[in-house]
Design an enzyme around this catalytic site. Structure first.
Site: not given
Ligand code: IMP
Length: 502
Positions: A31, A258, A28, A55-56
């Site tokens: 990017k 991420q 977040d 989410g971009h």
């Molecule tokens: P998952 O990717 O849904 O399995 O989530 C695992 C962890 O990664 C959680 O703490 C989410 O909040 C975090 N996470 C996953 N995708 C994002 C992202 O795009 N931005 C920030 N945190 C993320």
């Protein structure tokens, strides 16, 4: 906009054929904006890891576009966009996003999807959501998109691949084995909760549910093969072969998802996502090696950070109170604005100050709407990520702190837990750490040590490095001297053009 610097940046790109953009924090960091900028230079833009948990956001001409699974380069006409081999793809998410983008005139003529990317199934989404609601204090705070189970099933060799959509018989056979496994592990769970989840909109509101068998295989087949499969088949191909064949011929840009600190290999395990979000992981997901990359840019926010979900966050403003507040499931943009929207960011402290920065920075999940926990920039964590990355850094969202009078930068931690063995070291209470240890036990017992700086308190950030407010330059220089990063540029507003190159 300082044209000379932008020209310098383009000069630096001369002769380079591959570039990556990844995040050195918890994701977040904006990017999307720098990927969007570099997409003008690139011929090919590739997402290599993650799924629709990302989410971009791209802002241009007063429009705001958020992509989750489709590379953000798609908004550039004529560019080739690729969903690479280590992406986990939920066909509904892909098709819904595509329909929304087509609706605003975006072309998909040059999109490719790797046949060897992984398919997310309804069983994996159910399992992700069920694990979170039944985990109690052990929850990760996942996005509920089935990401973890999809990667786990791949490694456990019971996953399905995107290419299976091209072969209905094989798809059905694999799906049947896959569902048999999930029926077995679900048998110990409360079927009321299972049914509730299966009726959620993301799982097609109960269409995949069967009262006796939990999953209705015919309906899943129908959606995946007859509906989504038909839409997707024209995109599915061997993207690795395409990338290899065009290495050195086309300019290739990798779009990370991420951030390093959420990487399964390098992040704050177990509070991580399940893909390798580092530059190395992204290169592999694009069908390349890290050594094939000419320029690797890391993104951080200036001068605060955010984290979504659970896990240690030493510099969190408001500490544990903020963690609980953000992860209670009830907090959202509307109620926070109602409670704190009228406050002065310099007249509040702790939780309230974090909320204020969140409101100013609009730090709510682009995918889930969840509030992002807010903390000050953490140099020990940055030093850690720089160990396995290039020093080239771009800072985003510098304008968010325009009104903040005092800005803190964490330069080190003091460990305050029990004596613990960590690799070759023994970490003792009171010890000062300049580089973070990402073990969650240790990280959650690290007290941040701060350097405090005056804020710039103006909206006029100038148009080149020399014209930046002195207070901002002082902080930038401090960070450079502490971490040896090479700052390529900074972003000073949401719009595409609001960049100052150094
Ligand atoms: P998952 O990717 O849904 O399995 O989530 C695992 C962890 O990664 C959680 O703490 C989410 O909040 C975090 N996470 C996953 N995708 C994002 C992202 O795009 N931005 C920030 N945190 C993320």
């Amino acid at each position: 906009m300082n044209q000379t610097s932008e020209e310098n940046f383009y000069k630096m790109l001369e002769g380079k054929m591959t570039a990556l953009v990844t995040c050195r924090q918890f994701g977040d960091t904006g990017k999307g904006k720098i990927v969007d900028f570099l997409a003008r230079w690139a011929d090919v833009i590739i997402r290599g890891t993650g799924g629709d948990n990302a989410g971009h956001t791209i802002c241009f001409d007063g429009q705001k576009i958020v992509t989750h699974i489709i590379p953000s380069g798609i908004v550039h006409p004529g560019k080739i966009n690729i969903i690479g081999n280590n992406v986990v793809l939920y066909p509904k998410a892909f098709c819904d996003e595509m329909a929304a983008l087509v609706n605003i005139g975006i072309s998909f003529d040059k999109l490719m999807v790797a046949y060897n990317a992984h398919l997310i199934t309804p069983a994996q989404i159910l399992w992700d959501r069920l694990s979170e609601v039944t985990a109690g204090s052990g929850k990760i705070g996942s996005t509920g998109k089935g990401i973890g189970p999809a990667y786990s099933d791949f490694v456990a060799r019971r996953g399905l691949m995107v290419g299976d959509l091209l072969n209905p018989e094989i798809f059905r056979e694999k799906l049947s084995r896959h569902l048999k496994f999930y029926r077995h592990i679900l048998s110990g769970f409360d079927m009321k909760i299972v049914k509730e989840i299966m009726f959620q909109e993301h799982l097609e509101s109960g269409f995949y549910y069967d009262d006796d068998e939990i999953f209705n295989i015919d309906n899943i087949y129908k959606k995946y093969i007859d509906d989504y499969g038909r839409i997707m088949e024209r995109f599915i191909c061997d993207t690795d072969a395409f990338v290899k064949a065009n290495l050195g011929k086309l300019k290739i840009l990798g779009e990370g998802a991420q951030g390093d600190l959420l990487s399964i290999n390098r992040g704050t395990y177990p509070y991580v996502t399940s893909s390798d979000c580092t530059a190395a992981g992204l290169a592999a997901g694009m069908g390349l090696k890290e050594g094939d990359i000419d320029l690797s840019i890391g993104i951080i926010k200036g001068f605060y950070m955010t984290r979504v979900g659970c896990g240690a966050f030493p510099t969190e403003i408001g500490g544990e109170e903020s963690d609980k507040w953000c992860n209670c499931g009830q907090t959202n943009k509307i109620n926070e604005k109602g409670l704190y929207g009228h406050c002065d960011v310099n007249q509040v402290s702790g939780l309230a100050q974090g909320v204020m920065i969140r409101i100013i920075g609009d730090e709510y999940g682009a995918t889930t709407g969840r509030p992002r926990r807010v903390g000050w920039l953490d140099l020990p964590l940055l030093r850690y990520t720089l160990k396995f990355n290039s020093q080239d850094i771009f800072l985003t969202k510098l304008d968010i702190l325009n009104t903040v009078a005092k800005i803190k930068i964490c330069y080190a931690y003091q460990y305050v837990g029990k004596t613990i063995k960590h690799g070759d070291d023994i970490i003792k209470s009171g010890q000062v750490l300049y580089e973070a240890i990402t073990d969650n036990y240790i990280l959650s017992r690290c007290k941040p040590l701060y350097m405090e700086f005056d804020g710039w308190q103006t909206n006029d950030l100038g148009d080149c490095y020399d014209n930046l407010p002195d207070q901002m330059k002082t902080i930038l220089n401090y960070i450079v001297s502490e971490t040896k990063i090479n700052i390529l540029g900074i972003s000073v507003g949401a719009d595409r053009e609001e960049i100052i190159w150094f």
